[in-house]
Motif scaffolding. Sequence first.
Motif, PDB file in Angstrom:
ATOM      1  N   GLY A  26      12.653  12.557   4.603  1.00  0.00           N
ATOM      2  CA  GLY A  26      12.051  11.717   3.572  1.00  0.00           C
ATOM      3  C   GLY A  26      10.674  11.208   3.916  1.00  0.00           C
ATOM      4  O   GLY A  26       9.853  10.988   3.025  1.00  0.00           O
ATOM      5  N   ILE A  27      10.400  10.975   5.189  1.00  0.00           N
ATOM      6  CA  ILE A  27       9.059  10.556   5.599  1.00  0.00           C
ATOM      7  C   ILE A  27       8.228  11.808   5.839  1.00  0.00           C
ATOM      8  O   ILE A  27       8.571  12.649   6.663  1.00  0.00           O
ATOM      9  CB  ILE A  27       9.086   9.685   6.874  1.00  0.00           C
ATOM     10  N   GLU A  28       7.130  11.921   5.105  1.00  0.00           N
ATOM     11  CA  GLU A  28       6.322  13.135   5.192  1.00  0.00           C
ATOM     12  C   GLU A  28       5.201  13.027   6.222  1.00  0.00           C
ATOM     13  O   GLU A  28       4.753  14.055   6.748  1.00  0.00           O
ATOM     14  CB  GLU A  28       5.717  13.458   3.820  1.00  0.00           C
ATOM     15  N   ARG A  29       4.732  11.796   6.499  1.00  0.00           N
ATOM     16  CA  ARG A  29       3.582  11.665   7.389  1.00  0.00           C
ATOM     17  C   ARG A  29       3.736  10.431   8.275  1.00  0.00           C
ATOM     18  O   ARG A  29       4.200   9.388   7.837  1.00  0.00           O
ATOM     19  CB  ARG A  29       2.274  11.534   6.582  1.00  0.00           C
TER      20      ARG A  29
ATOM     21  N   ARG B 120       0.861  -1.173   0.000  1.00  0.00           N
ATOM     22  CA  ARG B 120       0.000   0.000   0.000  1.00  0.00           C
ATOM     23  C   ARG B 120       0.902   1.230   0.000  1.00  0.00           C
ATOM     24  O   ARG B 120       2.096   1.154   0.252  1.00  0.00           O
ATOM     25  CB  ARG B 120      -0.887   0.043   1.251  1.00  0.00           C
ATOM     26  N   THR B 121       0.287   2.390  -0.287  1.00  0.00           N
ATOM     27  CA  THR B 121       1.068   3.626  -0.226  1.00  0.00           C
ATOM     28  C   THR B 121       1.527   3.883   1.200  1.00  0.00           C
ATOM     29  O   THR B 121       2.655   4.297   1.443  1.00  0.00           O
ATOM     30  CB  THR B 121       0.219   4.811  -0.725  1.00  0.00           C
ATOM     31  N   ARG B 122       0.622   3.633   2.137  1.00  0.00           N
ATOM     32  CA  ARG B 122       0.996   3.756   3.542  1.00  0.00           C
ATOM     33  C   ARG B 122       1.682   2.469   3.990  1.00  0.00           C
ATOM     34  O   ARG B 122       1.332   1.385   3.558  1.00  0.00           O
ATOM     35  CB  ARG B 122      -0.248   3.998   4.396  1.00  0.00           C
ATOM     36  N   THR B 123       2.653   2.619   4.864  1.00  0.00           N
ATOM     37  CA  THR B 123       3.381   1.463   5.395  1.00  0.00           C
ATOM     38  C   THR B 123       3.071   1.308   6.876  1.00  0.00           C
ATOM     39  O   THR B 123       3.118   2.284   7.633  1.00  0.00           O
ATOM     40  CB  THR B 123       4.897   1.652   5.200  1.00  0.00           C
ATOM     41  N   PHE B 124       2.751   0.084   7.287  1.00  0.00           N
ATOM     42  CA  PHE B 124       2.528  -0.216   8.700  1.00  0.00           C
ATOM     43  C   PHE B 124       3.833  -0.725   9.286  1.00  0.00           C
ATOM     44  O   PHE B 124       4.357  -1.754   8.862  1.00  0.00           O
ATOM     45  CB  PHE B 124       1.438  -1.275   8.852  1.00  0.00           C
TER      46      PHE B 124
ATOM     47  N   VAL C  10       8.678   5.435   0.572  1.00  0.00           N
ATOM     48  CA  VAL C  10       7.486   5.511   1.426  1.00  0.00           C
ATOM     49  C   VAL C  10       7.286   6.946   1.904  1.00  0.00           C
ATOM     50  O   VAL C  10       8.226   7.606   2.332  1.00  0.00           O
ATOM     51  CB  VAL C  10       7.625   4.560   2.627  1.00  0.00           C
ATOM     52  N   LYS C  11       6.038   7.398   1.832  1.00  0.00           N
ATOM     53  CA  LYS C  11       5.717   8.753   2.284  1.00  0.00           C
ATOM     54  C   LYS C  11       5.037   8.783   3.651  1.00  0.00           C
ATOM     55  O   LYS C  11       5.146   9.755   4.378  1.00  0.00           O
ATOM     56  CB  LYS C  11       4.802   9.435   1.262  1.00  0.00           C
ATOM     57  N   GLU C  12       4.300   7.711   3.988  1.00  0.00           N
ATOM     58  CA  GLU C  12       3.573   7.701   5.260  1.00  0.00           C
ATOM     59  C   GLU C  12       3.802   6.396   6.004  1.00  0.00           C
ATOM     60  O   GLU C  12       3.681   5.319   5.422  1.00  0.00           O
ATOM     61  CB  GLU C  12       2.071   7.889   5.024  1.00  0.00           C
TER      62      GLU C  12
END
Length: 422
Positions: A227-230, A141-145, A188-190
């Motif tokens: 690099g991590i935005e959220r 997914r775009t978000r990473t857990f 990864v952004k989030e």
Amino acid sequence: MNRSVAFHTLGCKLNFSETSTLGRMLEEEGFVRKPFESEADVYVINTCSVTENADRECRQIVRRIRRRAPESTIVVTGCYAQLKPGEIAGIEGVDLVLGAAEKFNLARHLKTTDKSGAARICSCDISDLQGFRAAWSLHDRTRTFLKVQDGCDYPCTYCTIPLARGHSRSDTIAGVLEHAHTLAHSGVKEIVLTGVNLGDFGKGDEGGRQSNENFSALVQALDEVPGIERYRISSIEPNLLTDDIIAFVARSGKFMPHFHIPLQSGSDRILGLMRRRYRRELYAERVALIRRLMPHACIGADVIVGFPSESEADFEATFDFLQDVDVSYLHVFTYSERNDTEALRISPVVPVPVRQERNQRLRQLSVKKMQHFTAQQRGQKRPVLFEEQHKEGLMEGYTDNYIRVSAPYQEDLVNRVVEWVL
């Protein structure tokens, strides 16, 4: 030819992160990963056991696999496997049951597992479980857990998670930062921080841990990773969500104004019987502080209906409390009896139809609350991270405060944070 493997995950974001990690580990061993609905040589079911439905769903999945690929190897792991290994081993078609201590040794076990006999059970004694194993989802997914904590030391009377995942333990701050840098370099952004009892971060026997490590210190350290935005905090107990954490999220440019805070009941009497570590007054204080510092924040709550001895007055207290407190949505669970829990000794038992009716009332309240919350945001411009999946020409993303947005698919918007008028 390389063997193929397919995964199915039941339950929480923590399970999702672990399944993703198991998939990468098997790919490194030469396995070819396939979609779960396709025919594969090996099927791995990562189970949950929070509700009776999860147990039943596991059985149904095994039956579907047997019809589709009768010669395949079926592996069951996760919380249900830890709690009821013998029961799972008795399901026709299951070949391997891996307890929590052996889950990440899946590749080694597959080398010695075949369909020549009864299901093999490996290490389902919770005392075998030591140390912490990091896990994260990637490219799923775009978000990473990102799993940063595991296990729980809270003896809630309805819960089997301590029996399934062991004592509370966590990564070190240095370890989490290393994983965050790796994820940032992969695009990864989030990152969604996950754990069984996330606010308990800092406990454990990992080497290199500093005495001042806690969840507040972790949040502040992650805020500095380039690099991590959220970031999102997946779920945190109200007694562990400190004023300092709330205040830091309010002034952070990276931690999203989105909290999921388990309530379980709005009746102090029921909270006491559940052995929760707070009362409704504390919960209301936490929500009020979030609203004062972040009026636009999204706040979710977990609620259990039908707990033993929950009277109509207790339920009405919960309903009224949730109606009044400014949360945005509810995750409503119907209480189900679990073996080896103290709640089984509490009476009287609430009839199942009454449980179901109370569940429905709270679900309807949740819909109204989410509609009210989204209506308040209408016309505002909020940052949205769009995801890669698209259906019928549309793509979806989430605002910083967790409102789902749909838009015509544009490839250049994938995995980008863009300002969007709601």
